[in-house]
Design an enzyme around this catalytic site. Structure first.
Site: not given
Ligand SMILES: C[S@@+](CC[C@H](N)C(=O)[O-])C[C@H]1O[C@@H](n2cnc3c(N)ncnc32)[C@H](O)[C@@H]1O
Length: 314
Positions: A148, A223, A270
């Site tokens: 990709y 999740h 959590n």
């Molecule tokens: C649990 S973190 C995971 C971050 C990263 N992908 C990782 O693996 O470490 C969830 C991410 O989703 C983003 N997020 C949550 N809701 C969102 C939305 N509606 N649109 C875009 N991003 C979103 C958050 O800002 C955050 O950066």
């Protein structure tokens, strides 16, 4: 030029050999939450109190705290009851999770990903290739999809995964898609300005459009959400995905009978207290992917904390 003093006492060699010890002390104090606790408590704490609050051994914690004092990441006030520890200004600013200038996530990336790969540096030099598979039990190509070129990291946060992708795949470009305030922070903190193959896209993946790409990475995204929202998001991703492309989920998978792993069960608790989501089994993710329109679902269990589930768009 090396002076005779240096040859009697090879300061620089000793300094170099200790480099990784220093990094690991800082990473460990971050990971265990020492700096966060001392910020929250608002007052200096004894090593016993810190150990009790963070659920660690007292002997280990005392040594860790003293090493942090030596590194000027903590300061110790000596009282009649013993030492009381507090953050230094630099730790409050850069090593606590809640600081606007926090480097916490990049520290965790270094500690959990980079550090493990560097363990195999001699193998990497011998073989001339990355050591992701040795370190994590799963090939980086499985995780990132070598074929990709146009990758979109949805909810890509600080960009750690995006950086890994572009370093592994010289022909790929990665778009980090996240909420505007997160993208602003990622731009300022984590991505060197010279990194031309990483682009940013500010948006809300539920309400705004998602750019076209060949591979979408959703790492620790589903999740956070209930099944309805996951189906909605995956259907939207499917619509934007180029034919022949796919979506890669990086999640911690529960056993099919939900009997473990314990860490994933705890993460799921959590999720209960913090989000609308939960940790799921491979079968549950496969069902969600199929409901979103993806086919040929492949599951790679890594034996580590995070696993990979890939779905393709035919
Ligand atoms: C649990 S973190 C995971 C971050 C990263 N992908 C990782 O693996 O470490 C969830 C991410 O989703 C983003 N997020 C949550 N809701 C969102 C939305 N509606 N649109 C875009 N991003 C979103 C958050 O800002 C955050 O950066």
């Amino acid at each position: 030029m090396v002076s005779t003093e240096d040859l009697d006492y090879p300061q620089i060699i000793l300094q170099y050999s200790n480099g990784f010890l220093v990094s690991k002390v800082m990473f460990t104090a971050c990971e265990l939450g020492v700096f966060d606790l001392l910020l929250e408590s608002g007052e200096p704490l004894s090593s016993d109190a810190i150990a009790a609050r963070l659920g660690t051994s007292t002997t280990g914690m005392e040594r860790l705290l003293d090493a942090c004092v030596g590194l000027k990441l903590l300061a110790a006030d000596l009282t009649q009851e013993g030492a009381l520890y507090r953050n230094t200004e630099i730790s409050n600013t850069y090593l606590t999770k809640s600081s606007p200038k926090s480097q916490y996530h990049i520290m965790m990336y270094y500690s959990n990903t980079v550090y493990l790969c560097w363990h195999y540096l001699a193998d990497a030099v011998r073989e001339g290739r990355n050591q992701y598979e040795r370190a994590f039990g799963v090939s980086s190509k499985d995780v990132f999809g070598a074929m990709y070129r146009q990758i979109c990291d949805l909810g890509g946060g600080g960009g750690a995964l995006a950086r890994e992708c572009v370093s592994l795949y010289p022909n790929s470009t990665v778009t980090i898609y996240d909420l505007p305030k997160v993208v602003q922070m990622a731009k300022e903190q984590f991505i060197p300005p010279e990194e031309r193959r990483i682009a940013f896209h500010e948006g809300d993946f539920f309400n705004d459009s998602i750019p076209e790409a060949e591979l979408y990475i959703l790492s620790k995204i589903l999740h956070d959400w209930d099944d309805d929202k996951c189906r909605q998001l995956l259907a939207k991703v499917h619509k934007s995905c180029k034919p022949g492309g796919g979506v890669l989920l990086v999640e911690s998978l529960l056993n099919e009978d939900k009997s473990g792993p314990l860490e994933t069960q705890l993460y799921s608790m959590n999720m209960l207290v913090q989000t609308e989501g939960k940790e799921r089994t491979a079968a549950a993710y496969s069902k969600l992917l199929e409901a979103g329109g993806f086919r040929e679902v492949q599951v790679k269990r890594t034996g580590k904390l995070y696993d990979a589930v890939l779905g393709r768009k035919s």
